[in-house]
Design a protein around this motif. Sequence first.
Motif, PDB file in Angstrom:
ATOM      1  N   THR A  12      48.705 -22.644  15.307  1.00 28.86           N
ATOM      2  CA  THR A  12      48.229 -23.981  15.065  1.00 28.86           C
ATOM      3  C   THR A  12      47.260 -23.680  13.950  1.00 28.86           C
ATOM      4  O   THR A  12      47.043 -22.578  13.440  1.00 28.86           O
ATOM      5  CB  THR A  12      47.215 -24.524  16.069  1.00 28.86           C
ATOM      6  OG1 THR A  12      46.357 -23.344  16.463  1.00 28.86           O
ATOM      7  CG2 THR A  12      48.211 -25.009  17.397  1.00 28.86           C
ATOM      8  N   GLU A  13      46.907 -24.728  13.166  1.00 31.54           N
ATOM      9  CA  GLU A  13      46.070 -24.797  12.164  1.00 31.54           C
ATOM     10  C   GLU A  13      44.546 -24.164  12.291  1.00 31.54           C
ATOM     11  O   GLU A  13      43.805 -24.645  13.328  1.00 31.54           O
ATOM     12  CB  GLU A  13      45.788 -25.932  11.336  1.00 31.54           C
ATOM     13  CG  GLU A  13      47.146 -26.694  10.869  1.00 31.54           C
ATOM     14  CD  GLU A  13      47.019 -27.987  10.325  1.00 31.54           C
ATOM     15  OE1 GLU A  13      45.957 -28.260   9.387  1.00 31.54           O
ATOM     16  OE2 GLU A  13      47.755 -28.924  10.347  1.00 31.54           O
ATOM     17  N   GLY A  39      49.867 -27.480  17.859  1.00 29.57           N
ATOM     18  CA  GLY A  39      50.629 -27.828  16.769  1.00 29.57           C
ATOM     19  C   GLY A  39      50.758 -29.016  16.341  1.00 29.57           C
ATOM     20  O   GLY A  39      51.531 -29.474  15.101  1.00 29.57           O
ATOM     21  N   GLY A  40      50.028 -29.831  16.860  1.00 29.00           N
ATOM     22  CA  GLY A  40      50.089 -31.452  16.502  1.00 29.00           C
ATOM     23  C   GLY A  40      49.409 -31.472  15.126  1.00 29.00           C
ATOM     24  O   GLY A  40      49.769 -32.608  14.428  1.00 29.00           O
ATOM     25  N   GLY A  41      48.443 -30.730  14.560  1.00 28.81           N
ATOM     26  CA  GLY A  41      48.072 -30.870  13.372  1.00 28.81           C
ATOM     27  C   GLY A  41      47.479 -32.186  12.979  1.00 28.81           C
ATOM     28  O   GLY A  41      46.579 -32.863  13.607  1.00 28.81           O
ATOM     29  N   HIS A  42      47.662 -32.747  11.712  1.00 31.62           N
ATOM     30  CA  HIS A  42      46.988 -33.917  11.235  1.00 31.62           C
ATOM     31  C   HIS A  42      47.261 -35.232  12.028  1.00 31.62           C
ATOM     32  O   HIS A  42      46.937 -36.006  12.057  1.00 31.62           O
ATOM     33  CB  HIS A  42      47.473 -34.209   9.642  1.00 31.62           C
ATOM     34  CG  HIS A  42      47.450 -33.004   8.966  1.00 31.62           C
ATOM     35  ND1 HIS A  42      46.117 -32.059   8.978  1.00 31.62           N
ATOM     36  CD2 HIS A  42      48.077 -32.254   7.939  1.00 31.62           C
ATOM     37  CE1 HIS A  42      46.186 -31.538   8.013  1.00 31.62           C
ATOM     38  NE2 HIS A  42      47.508 -31.364   7.472  1.00 31.62           N
ATOM     39  N   SER A  43      48.639 -35.034  12.695  1.00 30.93           N
ATOM     40  CA  SER A  43      48.804 -36.275  13.497  1.00 30.93           C
ATOM     41  C   SER A  43      48.236 -36.491  14.887  1.00 30.93           C
ATOM     42  O   SER A  43      48.345 -37.259  15.529  1.00 30.93           O
ATOM     43  CB  SER A  43      50.454 -36.339  13.751  1.00 30.93           C
ATOM     44  OG  SER A  43      50.931 -35.331  14.270  1.00 30.93           O
ATOM     45  N   ALA A  44      47.698 -35.277  15.490  1.00 31.86           N
ATOM     46  CA  ALA A  44      47.030 -35.390  16.649  1.00 31.86           C
ATOM     47  C   ALA A  44      45.830 -36.408  16.675  1.00 31.86           C
ATOM     48  O   ALA A  44      45.192 -36.799  15.862  1.00 31.86           O
ATOM     49  CB  ALA A  44      46.476 -33.928  16.846  1.00 31.86           C
ATOM     50  N   HIS A  45      45.791 -36.805  18.126  1.00 27.40           N
ATOM     51  CA  HIS A  45      44.617 -37.913  18.186  1.00 27.40           C
ATOM     52  C   HIS A  45      43.747 -37.178  19.083  1.00 27.40           C
ATOM     53  O   HIS A  45      43.534 -36.193  19.779  1.00 27.40           O
ATOM     54  CB  HIS A  45      45.445 -38.989  18.882  1.00 27.40           C
ATOM     55  CG  HIS A  45      46.415 -39.661  18.143  1.00 27.40           C
ATOM     56  ND1 HIS A  45      46.014 -40.665  17.138  1.00 27.40           N
ATOM     57  CD2 HIS A  45      47.946 -39.737  18.159  1.00 27.40           C
ATOM     58  CE1 HIS A  45      47.045 -40.871  16.458  1.00 27.40           C
ATOM     59  NE2 HIS A  45      48.157 -40.507  16.990  1.00 27.40           N
TER      60      HIS A  45
END
Length: 274
Positions: A12-13, A39-45
């Motif tokens: 992950t980031e 691994g959701g990155g910027h789209s994670a909530h």
Amino acid sequence: APVAVNTDGTPTEHGFVSLWPMGENRIGLAWLDGRNTGGGGHSAHGGHVSAGEKHEPGAMTLRSAVFDASLQRSDEHELDAMTCDCCQTDAALTARGPLLVYRGRTPAEVRDIRVARTDGTQWQPTAVVHADDWTMPACPVNGPAIATHDANATVAWYTAAGDTPTVKLARSPDAGATFAAPVVLERGAAVQGRVDTALDGTAAWALWIDEDENGQALRFARFAPDLSRELQRGEVAKLQGKGRGTGLPKIALADGAAFVVWTDVIDGKPSLHG
């Protein structure tokens, strides 16, 4: 040989690091840590909660650790369980210990600037520098900056609350325990943010970038150290580059002078100027 700052082992980031001195032979680090994003990155909530509380999966976190001269780690902490994904952090040392600023995040997608402070032994609960109440469903990639002098601190940041791009500067007289209402440096459609700030016993400074149909400009303002009076403002340089390619300008004070460095993109090639 290098060592990994994060040891979670997740793909992950991890990044946006800030560092500060912890005595003669130790250094403190803080970073955005995506171990919970899967691994959701910027789209994670997710949203801001205190460390240790239950939260939705997928949130970027803010963590800190201390390393000694042999790169041995200690004192790792999760400082915020939900933060903005990719706004840079910044840190500076006050007479009462380190101060760390970053862009937070709430379940309602409010992404205001928060501060974490420690006396070197214990982190205090994080707090909002100023409640802009900027609701933003994605990361603006536009983090805050901090500067300190003794127990005084200035924090500069970008917000678009009320759909109005704005850059602000706020002062703390007590090493980050409280912040006064901010000074508005500029507002309007041309404001891009990407701020920096510097502080000494004679002045507080701020840098930011504008962009309009004529291109980009790097602007500055200088205030009395308590922000009670604006002393000067102007344009450092016109830039040929546009968009994010011109990066993040920096300012530092030494021997009564201000030194500024920035990136420009000329004929497609990035170059450093000062």
